[in-house]
Design an enzyme around this catalytic site. Structure first.
Site, PDB file in Angstrom:
ATOM      1  N   ASN A  16       7.598   3.042  -7.275  1.00 15.64           N
ATOM      2  CA  ASN A  16       8.432   1.992  -6.370  1.00 15.64           C
ATOM      3  C   ASN A  16       9.427   2.614  -5.593  1.00 15.64           C
ATOM      4  O   ASN A  16       9.919   3.492  -5.699  1.00 15.64           O
ATOM      5  CB  ASN A  16       9.227   1.459  -7.684  1.00 15.64           C
ATOM      6  N   TYR A  39      -2.393  -8.062  -8.797  1.00 15.86           N
ATOM      7  CA  TYR A  39      -2.143  -7.254  -7.411  1.00 15.86           C
ATOM      8  C   TYR A  39      -2.502  -5.550  -7.605  1.00 15.86           C
ATOM      9  O   TYR A  39      -3.143  -5.349  -6.626  1.00 15.86           O
ATOM     10  CB  TYR A  39      -0.437  -7.033  -7.548  1.00 15.86           C
ATOM     11  N   LYS A  73      -5.217  -3.576  -5.556  1.00 10.84           N
ATOM     12  CA  LYS A  73      -4.964  -2.350  -4.865  1.00 10.84           C
ATOM     13  C   LYS A  73      -6.083  -1.334  -5.425  1.00 10.84           C
ATOM     14  O   LYS A  73      -6.536  -0.476  -4.532  1.00 10.84           O
ATOM     15  CB  LYS A  73      -3.582  -1.843  -5.340  1.00 10.84           C
ATOM     16  N   THR A 111      -0.596   2.545  -4.294  1.00  7.62           N
ATOM     17  CA  THR A 111       0.564   2.599  -5.588  1.00  7.62           C
ATOM     18  C   THR A 111       0.139   2.972  -6.893  1.00  7.62           C
ATOM     19  O   THR A 111      -1.062   3.239  -7.311  1.00  7.62           O
ATOM     20  CB  THR A 111       0.707   0.860  -5.546  1.00  7.62           C
ATOM     21  N   ASP A 112       1.282   3.502  -7.617  1.00  4.60           N
ATOM     22  CA  ASP A 112       1.064   4.301  -8.757  1.00  4.60           C
ATOM     23  C   ASP A 112       0.626   3.038  -9.757  1.00  4.60           C
ATOM     24  O   ASP A 112       0.117   3.356 -10.826  1.00  4.60           O
ATOM     25  CB  ASP A 112       2.297   4.754  -9.402  1.00  4.60           C
ATOM     26  N   GLU A 113       0.765   1.646  -9.359  1.00  5.13           N
ATOM     27  CA  GLU A 113       0.386   0.660 -10.313  1.00  5.13           C
ATOM     28  C   GLU A 113      -1.071   0.421 -10.624  1.00  5.13           C
ATOM     29  O   GLU A 113      -1.444  -0.058 -11.817  1.00  5.13           O
ATOM     30  CB  GLU A 113       0.903  -0.666  -9.794  1.00  5.13           C
TER      31      GLU A 113
HETATM   32  P1  NAD Z   1       5.479  -6.029   2.342  1.00  8.76           P
HETATM   33  O1  NAD Z   1       5.078  -7.151   1.418  1.00  8.76           O
HETATM   34  O2  NAD Z   1       7.232  -5.824   2.417  1.00  8.76           O
HETATM   35  O3  NAD Z   1       5.013  -6.014   3.536  1.00  8.76           O
HETATM   36  C1  NAD Z   1       3.667  -6.452   3.937  1.00  8.76           C
HETATM   37  C2  NAD Z   1       3.420  -6.476   5.339  1.00  8.76           C
HETATM   38  O4  NAD Z   1       1.914  -6.713   5.603  1.00  8.76           O
HETATM   39  C3  NAD Z   1       4.022  -7.673   5.835  1.00  8.76           C
HETATM   40  O5  NAD Z   1       4.615  -7.435   7.249  1.00  8.76           O
HETATM   41  C4  NAD Z   1       3.009  -8.907   6.006  1.00  8.76           C
HETATM   42  O6  NAD Z   1       3.282  -9.814   6.949  1.00  8.76           O
HETATM   43  C5  NAD Z   1       1.999  -7.839   6.268  1.00  8.76           C
HETATM   44  N1  NAD Z   1       0.413  -8.495   5.960  1.00  8.76           N
HETATM   45  C6  NAD Z   1       0.313  -9.332   4.859  1.00  8.76           C
HETATM   46  N2  NAD Z   1      -1.033  -9.760   4.909  1.00  8.76           N
HETATM   47  C7  NAD Z   1      -1.541  -9.364   5.901  1.00  8.76           C
HETATM   48  C8  NAD Z   1      -2.883  -9.446   6.657  1.00  8.76           C
HETATM   49  N3  NAD Z   1      -3.847  -9.946   6.173  1.00  8.76           N
HETATM   50  N4  NAD Z   1      -3.004  -8.972   7.978  1.00  8.76           N
HETATM   51  C9  NAD Z   1      -2.176  -8.227   8.624  1.00  8.76           C
HETATM   52  N5  NAD Z   1      -0.873  -7.909   7.842  1.00  8.76           N
HETATM   53  C10 NAD Z   1      -0.629  -8.656   6.854  1.00  8.76           C
HETATM   54  O7  NAD Z   1       5.103  -4.821   1.431  1.00  8.76           O
HETATM   55  P2  NAD Z   1       5.610  -3.366   1.457  1.00  8.76           P
HETATM   56  O8  NAD Z   1       6.393  -3.229   0.174  1.00  8.76           O
HETATM   57  O9  NAD Z   1       6.159  -2.809   2.617  1.00  8.76           O
HETATM   58  O10 NAD Z   1       4.283  -2.426   1.026  1.00  8.76           O
HETATM   59  C11 NAD Z   1       3.494  -1.954   1.991  1.00  8.76           C
HETATM   60  C12 NAD Z   1       2.348  -0.966   1.216  1.00  8.76           C
HETATM   61  O11 NAD Z   1       2.659  -0.201   0.345  1.00  8.76           O
HETATM   62  C13 NAD Z   1       1.419  -2.238   0.478  1.00  8.76           C
HETATM   63  O12 NAD Z   1       0.092  -1.708   0.880  1.00  8.76           O
HETATM   64  C14 NAD Z   1       1.888  -1.804  -1.093  1.00  8.76           C
HETATM   65  O13 NAD Z   1       0.820  -1.987  -1.825  1.00  8.76           O
HETATM   66  C15 NAD Z   1       2.241  -0.339  -0.858  1.00  8.76           C
HETATM   67  N6  NAD Z   1       3.241   0.211  -1.883  1.00  8.76           N
HETATM   68  C16 NAD Z   1       4.322  -0.529  -1.988  1.00  8.76           C
HETATM   69  C17 NAD Z   1       5.502  -0.143  -2.806  1.00  8.76           C
HETATM   70  C18 NAD Z   1       6.786  -0.748  -2.981  1.00  8.76           C
HETATM   71  O14 NAD Z   1       7.579  -0.414  -3.734  1.00  8.76           O
HETATM   72  N7  NAD Z   1       7.256  -1.652  -2.183  1.00  8.76           N
HETATM   73  C19 NAD Z   1       5.006   0.928  -3.469  1.00  8.76           C
HETATM   74  C20 NAD Z   1       3.992   1.695  -3.509  1.00  8.76           C
HETATM   75  C21 NAD Z   1       2.913   1.362  -2.409  1.00  8.76           C
HETATM   76  P1  TYD Z   2       9.419  -5.611  -8.745  1.00  8.13           P
HETATM   77  O1  TYD Z   2      10.544  -5.209  -7.708  1.00  8.13           O
HETATM   78  O2  TYD Z   2       8.747  -6.639  -8.620  1.00  8.13           O
HETATM   79  O3  TYD Z   2       8.198  -4.193  -8.531  1.00  8.13           O
HETATM   80  P2  TYD Z   2       6.895  -3.847  -9.465  1.00  8.13           P
HETATM   81  O4  TYD Z   2       6.639  -5.026 -10.455  1.00  8.13           O
HETATM   82  O5  TYD Z   2       6.060  -3.858  -8.194  1.00  8.13           O
HETATM   83  O6  TYD Z   2       7.368  -2.662 -10.187  1.00  8.13           O
HETATM   84  O7  TYD Z   2       9.993  -5.368 -10.128  1.00  8.13           O
HETATM   85  C1  TYD Z   2      10.420  -4.061 -10.694  1.00  8.13           C
HETATM   86  C2  TYD Z   2      10.620  -4.147 -12.121  1.00  8.13           C
HETATM   87  O8  TYD Z   2      11.867  -5.368 -12.307  1.00  8.13           O
HETATM   88  C3  TYD Z   2       9.633  -4.809 -13.067  1.00  8.13           C
HETATM   89  O9  TYD Z   2       9.684  -4.254 -14.323  1.00  8.13           O
HETATM   90  C4  TYD Z   2       9.710  -6.271 -12.985  1.00  8.13           C
HETATM   91  C5  TYD Z   2      11.214  -6.136 -13.045  1.00  8.13           C
HETATM   92  N1  TYD Z   2      12.020  -7.528 -12.628  1.00  8.13           N
HETATM   93  C6  TYD Z   2      13.197  -8.290 -13.394  1.00  8.13           C
HETATM   94  O10 TYD Z   2      13.332  -7.854 -14.455  1.00  8.13           O
HETATM   95  N2  TYD Z   2      13.761  -9.307 -12.785  1.00  8.13           N
HETATM   96  C7  TYD Z   2      13.379  -9.607 -11.407  1.00  8.13           C
HETATM   97  O11 TYD Z   2      13.888 -10.633 -10.963  1.00  8.13           O
HETATM   98  C8  TYD Z   2      12.303  -8.981 -10.752  1.00  8.13           C
HETATM   99  C9  TYD Z   2      11.930  -9.415  -9.393  1.00  8.13           C
HETATM  100  C10 TYD Z   2      11.695  -8.020 -11.202  1.00  8.13           C
END
Ligand code: NAD
Ligand code: TYD
Length: 352
Positions: free
Chosen positions: A189, A160, A164, A135-137
């Site tokens: 995101n 988090y 990562k 992630t970019d975070e």
């Molecule tokens: P999510 O929380 O929706 O899904 C995570 C999945 O992993 C779930 O299905 C969960 O059951 C499974 N999981 C959790 N712990 C586990 C374990 N110990 N063993 C096996 N499975 C397990 O997450 P997401 O948003 O789909 O993100 C997926 C990946 O992409 C993550 O690694 C996250 O850091 C990365 N990512 C997410 C975003 C975003 O905006 N959502 C952006 C950049 C990178």
């Molecule tokens: P989020 O979707 O949790 O993603 P991330 O923290 O990984 O970027 O949050 C996106 C942005 O929105 C973040 O700046 C936090 C903010 N946020 C709110 O203001 N209200 C909310 O209820 C949530 C879940 C997030």
């Protein structure tokens, strides 16, 4: 026929990736392992449930024996590790599970893949690769100018992003120490279908449809760089196939918006198309997130130059598609917001 071991394939991005791959290619096999935490939902995979090229195994990526058996039973070419605890707010309340899944789980996978793929010292089966979905975070927070590049120093702030970053360092260490074939992608995101409604966009859609408060942390002027999930899936597919070994690729589409803009965009759409009573009166400014990163912004130049990746879905199109998807899948929303999540939600917001 290439065999992918996809972890976390019942979650948001993982399930989108599996659907994307199986719709695009008839010659890939996907072994999907997921422990089905609150964020994992097999309903996400309904559209491909009869596809013989998808095999689901419920397993924890920290479970050494289970992972070793999956490698022993299958001739795996690629690992794509999505499995993670992914929500910043949860990491602030309970960091330990983030260390376990995101760091220990990653090392367990790396080690199992290395053992299964080793031919002789630092020599691996032809063409294999481990891709870490990061992630970019990990880069921390930007001021009003500049972008995250692949050589921007890691500077995580939340538990988090710290977990990562640690995972990324282990992946890099396997590449550096053992010449293990790896790539890391760092995406901004994501938004789109199947995102669990604890994250900003689905939470706001769900609350607005139910005329509940729309919580904005702090002043709502934090900036995120939003990418439609299918564009992320396309990037991962390209990096697995053609990414230069050992490299990190940033993924993002230069689509920066403040949180308040996102929330107002969703309100406007729902007000105009679904329910005229939904309005900005639902917005509720709440206590800020601890250590809240101010701005994320990705420079995607390297993945564009190396692999020809570019985002296909503009935010204007993607957000409409996403809201429509949630409207057409109200049962999905009901199912995932019942039980454990509902309790969590009440706890999270009752004191804000
Ligand atoms: P999510 O929380 O929706 O899904 C995570 C999945 O992993 C779930 O299905 C969960 O059951 C499974 N999981 C959790 N712990 C586990 C374990 N110990 N063993 C096996 N499975 C397990 O997450 P997401 O948003 O789909 O993100 C997926 C990946 O992409 C993550 O690694 C996250 O850091 C990365 N990512 C997410 C975003 C975003 O905006 N959502 C952006 C950049 C990178
Ligand atoms: P989020 O979707 O949790 O993603 P991330 O923290 O990984 O970027 O949050 C996106 C942005 O929105 C973040 O700046 C936090 C903010 N946020 C709110 O203001 N209200 C909310 O209820 C949530 C879940 C997030």
């Amino acid at each position: 026929m290439k065999t992918y071991l996809v972890t976390g394939g019942a979650g948001f991005i993982g399930s989108n990736f599996i659907i994307y791959m199986l719709n695009k290619y008839s010659d890939v096999k996907i072994i999907n392992i997921d422990s089905l935490t609150y964020a994992g939902n097999l309903e996400n995979l309904k559209s491909i449930e009869n596809n013989k090229n998808h095999v689901f195994i419920q397993a924890d990526i920290c479970d050494k024996e289970a992972i070793a058996k999956i490698f022993a039973d299958n001739d795996i070419d690629y690992v794509v590790n999505f499995a993670a605890e992914s929500h910043v707010d949860r990491s602030i309340k309970n960091p330990e599970i983030f260390v376990k899944t995101n760091v220990l789980g990653t090392v367990t996978l790396l080690d199992a893949a290395k053992k299964a793929w080793t031919i002789s010292d630092d020599k691996y089966k032809e063409g294999v690769k481990y891709l870490q979905v990061s992630t970019d975070e990990v880069y921390g927070s930007l001021g009003s100018e500049g972008f995250f590049r692949e050589d921007t120093p890691l500077d995580p702030h939340s538990p988090y992003s710290a977990s990562k970053s640690s995972a990324d360092m282990f992946v890099k260490a396997y590449g550096d120490t053992y010449k293990f074939p790896i790539n890391i992608t760092r995406c901004s995101n994501n938004y789109g279908p199947f995102q669990f409604p604890e994250k900003l966009i689905p939470l706001i859609i769900n609350n607005a449809l139910n005329k509940k408060d729309l919580p904005i942390y702090g002043d709502g002027m934090q900036i995120r760089d939003w990418l439609y999930v299918e564009d992320h899936c396309k990037a991962i597919d390209m990096v697995v196939r053609d990414g230069r070994l050992g490299e990190v690729y940033n993924v993002g589409g230069h689509n920066e918006r403040t949180n308040i803009t996102i929330v107002k965009t969703i309100i406007e759409y729902i007000k105009d198309n679904v329910d005229s009573e939904v309005s900005e009166n639902l917005i509720k400014y709440v206590e800020d997130r601890k250590g809240h990163d101010r701005r994320y912004g990705i420079a995607p130049d390297k993945i564009k130059a190396d692999l020809g990746w570019y985002p296909e879905t503009t935010f204007e199109v993607g957000i409409k598609k996403t809201i429509k998807w949630y409207l057409e899948n109200m049962d999905w929303m009901k199912n995932v917001t019942s039980g454990e999540y509902q309790n969590y939600y009440e706890k999270m917001y009752s004191n804000k």
